[in-house]
Design an enzyme around this catalytic site. Structure first.
Site, mmCIF file in Angstrom:
data_model
loop_
_atom_site.group_PDB
_atom_site.id
_atom_site.type_symbol
_atom_site.label_atom_id
_atom_site.label_comp_id
_atom_site.label_asym_id
_atom_site.label_seq_id
_atom_site.Cartn_x
_atom_site.Cartn_y
_atom_site.Cartn_z
ATOM 1 C CG ASN A 66 -1.735 1.346 1.423
ATOM 2 O OD1 ASN A 66 -1.757 1.947 0.731
ATOM 3 N ND2 ASN A 66 -2.477 1.454 2.426
ATOM 4 C CD GLU A 89 -3.463 -2.931 7.138
ATOM 5 O OE1 GLU A 89 -2.398 -3.062 6.820
ATOM 6 O OE2 GLU A 89 -4.105 -1.901 6.932
ATOM 7 N N GLY A 135 2.430 1.904 11.017
ATOM 8 C CA GLY A 135 3.298 3.082 10.798
ATOM 9 C C GLY A 135 4.118 3.660 12.125
ATOM 10 C CB SER A 195 5.167 -1.936 11.666
ATOM 11 O OG SER A 195 4.903 -0.759 12.152
HETATM 12 P P1 PGA Z 1 3.119 0.075 7.887
HETATM 13 O O1 PGA Z 1 1.493 0.182 7.142
HETATM 14 O O2 PGA Z 1 3.515 -1.284 7.027
HETATM 15 O O3 PGA Z 1 3.607 1.157 7.163
HETATM 16 O O4 PGA Z 1 2.742 -0.173 9.253
HETATM 17 C C1 PGA Z 1 0.497 -0.959 6.849
HETATM 18 C C2 PGA Z 1 -0.931 -0.488 6.279
HETATM 19 O O5 PGA Z 1 -1.030 0.829 6.540
HETATM 20 O O6 PGA Z 1 -1.360 -1.196 5.490
#
Ligand code: PGA
Length: 263
Positions: free
Chosen positions: A9, A166, A172, A212
């Protein structure tokens, strides 16, 4: 039989030159594997990315869509518009859309219907917030999200649905759910599907983990029985990291997938 999927994404990152550069890099790192690999660039780049990846095994997917077919919805994009630029899969219900654009389970169920009516595949995202986990409500929150947006569907619709768990507190933030926390939730989701539908819906749906995921933790998470891949944010913006995550699936111990009946 369910599939292994890794979807990147890109969120609101990469203009056209950056998209071209990242796609060239992705092509260099791509290897044929049994993993379905997807990338979700922003809407302005979907057409160009699809053209650049024609003939490759990387699928270009969208980050969002509107539920209406067309009409007075300034700034929005419909399922048929996505299809007209070669996109057949859409992410729905990402926690950033829920948090910043007031997406609710009710509006999401309309988007789900529109995507399926248009013959699209959905990567449906859900997950609890930190306070839900602290209050030991994570399973009931997740069950509610899935139930409200998806349980009006027939069992057959799940052929075109990929689930993405998630936990919001892991997106993030550098904080990941532990592999055991991910497994526990993915198993719970499958059980919820057994109860609502049947064993084969539960066994056949792919459930991705997102939050993450990095090259350093991917293999451990993917080695869990009920984790079928990942939805990747930050690490999807670097081709080497992204494909290290894709390749972590092949080296994880549950590959090829074998299912234990859910008790
Ligand atoms: P991230 O985002 O891997 O940066 O934590 C995952 C997502 O929002 O699908």
């Amino acid at each position: 039989m369910r599939k292994h999927v890794v979807a990147g994404n890109w969120k609101m990152n990469n203009d056209i030159p950056q998209t071209e550069a990242l796609i060239q890099d992705l092509k260099r790192h791509a290897k044929t594997s049994e993993v379905e690999v997807m990338i979700a660039p922003s809407a302005t780049n979907l057409w160009h990315a699809s053209e650049l990846l024609k003939g490759s095994d990387i699928e270009v997917i969208a980050q969002n869509m509107h539920f209406a077919e067309n009409g007075a919805f300034t700034g929005e994009i419909s399922a048929s518009m996505l299809k007209s630029v070669g996109v057949k899969t859409v992410i729905l219900g990402h926690s950033e859309r829920r948090a910043y654009y007031n997406e609710t389970d009710k509006s999401l169920s309309k988007k789900v219907n529109s995507a399926l009516d248009n013959g699209m595949t959905i990567v449906f995202c859900f997950g609890e917030e930190l306070q839900d986990r602290k209050a030991d409500m994570h399973q009931s929150v997740v069950k509610d999200q899935i139930q409200s947006a998806l349980f009006h569907l027939d069992a057959s619709a799940f052929k075109n649905i990929i689930l993405a768990y998630e936990p919001v507190w892991a997106i993030g933030t550098g904080e990941t759910a532990s592999p055991d926390q991910a497994q526990e939730m993915h198993h719970f989701i499958r059980n919820t599907l057994v109860n609502q539908y049947n064993q084969s819906v539960a066994d056949d749906v792919s459930i991705l983990y997102g939050g993450s995921v990095k090259p350093s933790n991917a293999k451990e998470i993917f080695s869990k029985q009920d984790v079928d891949g990942g939805l990747i944010g930050g690490a999807a913006l670097n081709a080497e990291d992204f494909f290290a995550i894709v390749n972590a699936i092949s080296s994880a111990s549950n590959f090829p997938l074998e299912f234990n009946a859910i008790s």
